[in-house]
Design a protein around this motif. Structure first.
Motif, PDB file in Angstrom:
ATOM      1  N   LEU A   1       0.832  -1.204   0.000  1.00 46.14           N
ATOM      2  CA  LEU A   1       0.000   0.000   0.000  1.00 46.14           C
ATOM      3  C   LEU A   1       0.868   1.256   0.000  1.00 46.14           C
ATOM      4  O   LEU A   1       0.603   2.209  -0.747  1.00 46.14           O
ATOM      5  N   ILE A   2       1.887   1.263   0.819  1.00 43.58           N
ATOM      6  CA  ILE A   2       2.788   2.417   0.891  1.00 43.58           C
ATOM      7  C   ILE A   2       3.482   2.631  -0.450  1.00 43.58           C
ATOM      8  O   ILE A   2       3.634   3.767  -0.923  1.00 43.58           O
ATOM      9  N   ARG A   3       3.899   1.548  -1.091  1.00 42.59           N
ATOM     10  CA  ARG A   3       4.550   1.656  -2.394  1.00 42.59           C
ATOM     11  C   ARG A   3       3.608   2.240  -3.445  1.00 42.59           C
ATOM     12  O   ARG A   3       3.989   3.134  -4.207  1.00 42.59           O
ATOM     13  N   ARG A   4       2.378   1.768  -3.485  1.00 45.66           N
ATOM     14  CA  ARG A   4       1.406   2.257  -4.472  1.00 45.66           C
ATOM     15  C   ARG A   4       1.057   3.725  -4.218  1.00 45.66           C
ATOM     16  O   ARG A   4       0.857   4.497  -5.157  1.00 45.66           O
ATOM     17  N   ASN A   5       0.975   4.110  -2.950  1.00 40.60           N
ATOM     18  CA  ASN A   5       0.612   5.489  -2.634  1.00 40.60           C
ATOM     19  C   ASN A   5       1.708   6.485  -2.977  1.00 40.60           C
ATOM     20  O   ASN A   5       1.476   7.693  -2.972  1.00 40.60           O
ATOM     21  N   SER A   6       2.905   5.978  -3.272  1.00 35.64           N
ATOM     22  CA  SER A   6       4.006   6.873  -3.624  1.00 35.64           C
ATOM     23  C   SER A   6       4.092   7.112  -5.131  1.00 35.64           C
ATOM     24  O   SER A   6       4.912   7.913  -5.580  1.00 35.64           O
ATOM     25  N   PHE A   7       3.241   6.449  -5.916  1.00 30.52           N
ATOM     26  CA  PHE A   7       3.322   6.545  -7.370  1.00 30.52           C
ATOM     27  C   PHE A   7       3.193   7.979  -7.887  1.00 30.52           C
ATOM     28  O   PHE A   7       3.839   8.365  -8.857  1.00 30.52           O
ATOM     29  N   TYR A   8       2.320   8.763  -7.265  1.00 33.62           N
ATOM     30  CA  TYR A   8       1.983  10.073  -7.818  1.00 33.62           C
ATOM     31  C   TYR A   8       2.546  11.240  -7.013  1.00 33.62           C
ATOM     32  O   TYR A   8       2.100  12.369  -7.157  1.00 33.62           O
ATOM     33  N   LYS A   9       3.533  10.974  -6.167  1.00 34.59           N
ATOM     34  CA  LYS A   9       4.112  12.033  -5.349  1.00 34.59           C
ATOM     35  C   LYS A   9       4.716  13.144  -6.210  1.00 34.59           C
ATOM     36  O   LYS A   9       4.558  14.333  -5.923  1.00 34.59           O
ATOM     37  N   GLU A  10       5.412  12.744  -7.274  1.00 36.97           N
ATOM     38  CA  GLU A  10       6.033  13.743  -8.147  1.00 36.97           C
ATOM     39  C   GLU A  10       4.986  14.610  -8.830  1.00 36.97           C
ATOM     40  O   GLU A  10       5.123  15.834  -8.921  1.00 36.97           O
TER      41      GLU A  10
END
Length: 282
Positions: free
Chosen positions: A253-262
């Motif tokens: 979940l943490i990995r997927r939630n970082s997809f759109y940080k940029e």
């Protein structure tokens, strides 16, 4: 069109809106959410309902102005309109058989924890609310939590208000003090939820995590909100948003939630010089 009836500033970047949406209000329950769109150019974003009034035909939402759409929403005032408000979506909070619970909120997650905690209290469940913030200036909903739950415990990372420390520390203190919780409900950053659920598991208490995820359609078709629970694929929009915290694959979940940080950082920096708002077109 869905009219903004009231707008209330909670902090420098958090706002409470009351929106006219009679069909949604008639069916809404604690823990559910809506997907809204500001205008025909807007993206569709999910927001948990902070409350609803079926008689008045209105729903409440609390949001932090951190992304493209929420920054645009922050420019709207009372009397303005949203183009779309779809809901209620997701499964409501399960309350049957519960007598005492601890609800743990972290940062902006407290806005999502609010309807759960107050809804449980109204259902006759004894609720201890643990609300964590980085600093005093970021605290929201103190009065509402005080009035809507049995006990409110505020923690701040820097000790500028309430108790210094993390929500996980306070939860452990309350459990070790002899408070027998049937359930621990947590809403906040994924890492904070992960450790909260681990503490509950260590003490043999059921944990429920209310997950936030990227959504497009809200019907389970797009797959954007996929998460892994108990080794199976689940979708936050239709299977959740609340899941057994001990079964959630937190690392995934943490990995997927970082997809759109940029992209989020770019949106936050993309401000129109004329209006101070977000530009959809170059």
């Amino acid at each position: 069109m869905y009219k903004i009836l009231k707008k209330r500033r909670l902090s420098s970047n958090m706002t409470w809106l009351v929106i006219e949406a009679p069909l949604v209000a008639r069916k809404a329950k604690p823990g559910q959410f809506v997907i809204l769109r500001t205008d025909e150019y807007g993206e569709r974003i999910p927001l948990t309902m902070a409350g609803h009034d079926a008689e008045a035909g209105s729903i409440d939402i609390i949001y932090a102005a951190v992304g493209r759409t929420t920054m645009l929403m922050d420019q709207l005032e009372e009397g303005d309109y949203f183009l779309d408000v779809v809901g209620p979506l997701g499964k409501p909070t399960e309350m049957e058989g519960l007598e005492r619970v601890a609800v743990v909120g972290g940062g902006t997650g407290n806005a999502l924890a609010y309807p759960i905690a107050v809804g449980m209290h109204k259902a006759g469940i004894k609720v201890d609310m643990i609300a964590g913030f980085k600093t005093k200036d970021m605290i929201i909903l103190e009065k509402e939590f005080t009035e809507g739950t049995d006990n409110l415990y505020i923690t701040t990372d820097d000790g500028s208000y309430g108790e210094k420390g993390f929500t996980t520390d306070k939860l452990k203190d309350l459990i070790e003090a002899g408070n027998a919780y049937d359930e621990v409900v947590v809403v906040g950053p994924p890492m904070m939820m992960k450790f909260t659920c681990k503490i509950a598991e260590d003490y043999g208490i059921k944990s429920v995590a209310s997950l936030t995820a990227y959504m497009v359609d809200g019907t389970g078709m797009c797959g954007g909100c996929r998460c892994i629970v108990g080794g199976e694929n689940k979708f936050v929009c239709v299977d959740g948003p609340e899941f057994d915290g001990s079964l959630v694959d937190w690392d995934e979940l943490i990995r997927r939630n970082s997809f759109y940080k940029e992209q989020e950082s770019e949106d936050a920096a993309h401000v129109c010089r004329l209006t101070g708002g977000v530009r959809y077109h170059d």
